[in-house]
Enzyme design. Structure first.
Site, mmCIF file in Angstrom:
data_model
loop_
_atom_site.group_PDB
_atom_site.id
_atom_site.type_symbol
_atom_site.label_atom_id
_atom_site.label_comp_id
_atom_site.label_asym_id
_atom_site.label_seq_id
_atom_site.Cartn_x
_atom_site.Cartn_y
_atom_site.Cartn_z
ATOM 1 N N LYS A 162 -2.828 7.570 5.329
ATOM 2 C CA LYS A 162 -3.259 6.728 6.448
ATOM 3 C C LYS A 162 -4.045 7.598 7.416
ATOM 4 O O LYS A 162 -3.747 8.781 7.531
ATOM 5 C CB LYS A 162 -2.051 6.109 7.158
ATOM 6 C CG LYS A 162 -1.206 5.173 6.289
ATOM 7 C CD LYS A 162 -1.775 3.781 6.207
ATOM 8 C CE LYS A 162 -1.010 2.966 5.170
ATOM 9 N NZ LYS A 162 -1.479 1.598 5.034
ATOM 10 N N HIS A 278 -1.988 -2.372 -7.392
ATOM 11 C CA HIS A 278 -1.871 -2.903 -6.016
ATOM 12 C C HIS A 278 -2.220 -4.380 -6.088
ATOM 13 O O HIS A 278 -3.072 -4.781 -6.876
ATOM 14 C CB HIS A 278 -2.817 -2.146 -5.083
ATOM 15 C CG HIS A 278 -2.488 -2.378 -3.630
ATOM 16 N ND1 HIS A 278 -2.762 -3.568 -2.992
ATOM 17 C CD2 HIS A 278 -1.918 -1.575 -2.702
ATOM 18 C CE1 HIS A 278 -2.361 -3.477 -1.724
ATOM 19 N NE2 HIS A 278 -1.837 -2.283 -1.528
HETATM 20 C C1 CAP Z 1 1.555 -0.129 3.291
HETATM 21 C C2 CAP Z 1 0.259 -0.567 2.676
HETATM 22 C C3 CAP Z 1 0.390 -1.557 1.520
HETATM 23 C C4 CAP Z 1 0.925 -2.937 1.927
HETATM 24 C C5 CAP Z 1 0.823 -3.962 0.870
HETATM 25 C C6 CAP Z 1 -0.666 -1.166 3.695
HETATM 26 O O1 CAP Z 1 1.371 0.658 4.413
HETATM 27 O O2 CAP Z 1 -0.425 0.540 2.200
HETATM 28 O O3 CAP Z 1 -0.887 -1.745 0.985
HETATM 29 O O4 CAP Z 1 2.237 -2.802 2.261
HETATM 30 O O5 CAP Z 1 1.756 -3.711 -0.092
HETATM 31 O O6 CAP Z 1 -1.838 -0.884 3.603
HETATM 32 O O7 CAP Z 1 -0.225 -1.952 4.516
HETATM 33 P P1 CAP Z 1 2.536 0.875 5.480
HETATM 34 P P2 CAP Z 1 2.487 -4.860 -0.858
HETATM 35 O O8 CAP Z 1 3.629 1.631 4.782
HETATM 36 O O9 CAP Z 1 1.912 1.678 6.578
HETATM 37 O O10 CAP Z 1 2.988 -0.463 5.939
HETATM 38 O O11 CAP Z 1 1.434 -5.551 -1.629
HETATM 39 O O12 CAP Z 1 3.447 -4.162 -1.720
HETATM 40 O O13 CAP Z 1 3.141 -5.758 0.101
HETATM 41 MG MG MG Z 2 -2.192 -0.386 1.649
#
Ligand code: CAP
Ligand code: MG
Length: 452
Positions: A162, A278
């Site tokens: 991130k 994903h």
């Molecule tokens: C998590 C994440 C994942 C989402 C979607 C994001 O980051 O990288 O892509 O959780 O996953 O970009 O939000 P955080 P899923 O840990 O900072 O929340 O499809 O499994 O729900």
């Molecule tokens: Mg993500």
């Protein structure tokens, strides 16, 4: 010459109900939730859905003979009026067995737009035995991934670099390195990071895999980098091949935005990499409990075409989903024989020789969410935290250490709070995040849908 008017045509939207029918192993069975439009009964709506998803159209037609109808028409063999649930058994002749797109164009195509139904959701699909045998499924699966990683029993800890997008190649590699030395097994790109003007895919892969080797030497642990190869097919293949040429063993694909055919083709190339799936965009059709396609269906197609590890939900995280639903999807992708369960809209399924996929839990996770995930999902799970690692008060290394400590605590039979007494990184993480979130109502009830 005037043509004769034929009176014995097959009537549109009739003849599909057959409550005595018992599906065979060679039928494709779908469960739908249906909320019919005003003035239409559930059976009436079900017949329209059966027709539009197979051989029929809105009117009787000269070209559909009774013989053809008898041979090919699907059978609605189950109608639960209270719940608005129906099940249809389709003859496998209606499908091209290795063509996921064709199967979906049939049972998850036009039916979503019909004016005769207000809402319709494809809740589950049970594939014919011969279809399952036709697909190759995951190449590695749970066992293969555990073997590569040299981790026998515990859940895996992963992170997403991130911010999602914004870092240069070298900063990305440096954040990844910190996550690995802190204790992460996996580091992955985010779903929207591909090859950017400020972060080129090829340079990023080279630098990050180098950082991974360094972290492996320093920690004595096997690590994995999951670069996001999502791109138009030719370029995606080139990117995957580049990862392999640099010693990488994993790639990530955004399954839904790429499309089934592209992912299936990549898997069938036998590149011998682990595919991390994903599910970005899934909520456009999984989120509404009454309309769209369920995550269970998405996950089953992923297993069929050969994803090894798939995002199925955070269970207790930031995304909208029911706990029981995530658990049920987890079971459906891991087990060889899946039992029917009306409460979670699950049909029975036998996966025969197809390997299982490992569930990835992600989205708003942090150390105090680790225990509930392991209790719900078991040990075969990848627990991923982006914000929950890089947002640690002392940064990424401490954040990764805290996540790993939370897993260690659970494996050794301690609560995170007990373990935190002697582990400062975990203690600081809990101080920051282990609080009830105000005004946040997460519906974790099983979503049995009631008709209006
Ligand atoms: C998590 C994440 C994942 C989402 C979607 C994001 O980051 O990288 O892509 O959780 O996953 O970009 O939000 P955080 P899923 O840990 O900072 O929340 O499809 O499994 O729900
Ligand atoms: Mg993500």
């Amino acid at each position: 010459m005037a043509q004769k008017i034929v009176s014995n045509r097959v009537k549109e939207y009739e003849g599909y109900l057959d409550y005595n029918y018992r599906p065979t192993k060679e039928d494709l069975v779908c469960e739908y939730f249906i909320q019919p439009a005003k003035g239409i009964s559930l059976e009436g709506a079900a017949q329209r859905v059966a027709s539009e998803s197979s051989i029929g159209t809105w009117t009787d037609i000269d070209t559909l003979s009774q013989k053809m109808f008898n041979e090919l028409s699907p059978k609605i063999f189950f109608v639960d009026k209270k719940r608005g649930v129906i099940r249809i058994a389709y003859s496998k002749e209606l499908f091209e067995e290795s063509n996921v797109s064709q199967i979906l164009s049939s049972v998850a195509g036009n039916v979503f737009g019909m004016i005769d139904v207000d809402k319709i959701k494809l809740m589950d699909i049970d594939f014919p035995e011969s279809f399952i045998k036709h697909y190759r499924g995951p190449y590695y699966g749970v066992e293969g991934v555990r073997k590569i990683m040299g981790v026998k029993h515990r859940p895996f800890v992963g992170t997403i670099v991130k911010p999602k997008i914004g870092l240069s190649e070298s900063s990305h590699a440096s954040v990844a390195y910190q996550a690995w030395v802190g204790g992460c097994d996996y580091v992955k790109d985010d779903e929207n990071l591909t090859s950017m003007s400020f972060n080129n895919f090829y340079n990023r892969v080279n630098l990050t895999l180098k950082a991974m080797s360094k972290a492996e030497k320093e920690t004595g642990e096997k690590k994995a980098y999951l670069p996001n190869v999502t791109a138009p097919f030719k370029e995606m293949k080139k990117r995957a091949e580049h990862v392999i040429s640099q010693g990488g063993e994993f790639v990530m694909v955004d399954v839904l935005t790429l499309g089934w055919s592209a992912v299936q083709e990549l898997r069938n190339m036998d590149l011998n990499v682990v595919y991390h799936g994903h599910r970005a965009m899934h909520a456009a059709f999984t989120r509404d409990p009454c309309h769209g396609i369920s995550m269970l269906v998405v996950a089953k197609f992923c297993r069929l075409i050969g994803i090894d590890q798939l995002h199925i939900g955070g269970m207790v995280g930031k995304m909208y989903e029911g706990k029981e639903e995530v658990k049920s999807v987890g079971e459906a992708i891991e087990q060889k024989v899946v039992k029917q369960n009306l409460a979670t809209h699950r049909l029975k399924e036998e996966w025969h020789d197809l390997k299982s996929m490992i569930a990835v839990c992600s989205g708003g996770l942090h150390p105090s969410k680790v225990a509930p995930i392991i209790h719900g999902m078991g040990r075969d799970v990848i627990i991923q935290a982006g914000g929950g690692i890089h947002g640690h008060p002392r940064g990424t290394i401490a954040g990764a250490t805290a996540m790993r400590q939370a897993v260690d605590a659970e494996m050794q039979g301690y609560t995170a709070q007990e373990y935190a007494k002697t582990h400062s990184e975990l203690k600081e993480a809990l101080e920051k995040w282990d609080k009830p979130i105000a005004n946040k109502k997460v519906n974790t009830k099983t979503r049995i849908i009631k008709r209006k």
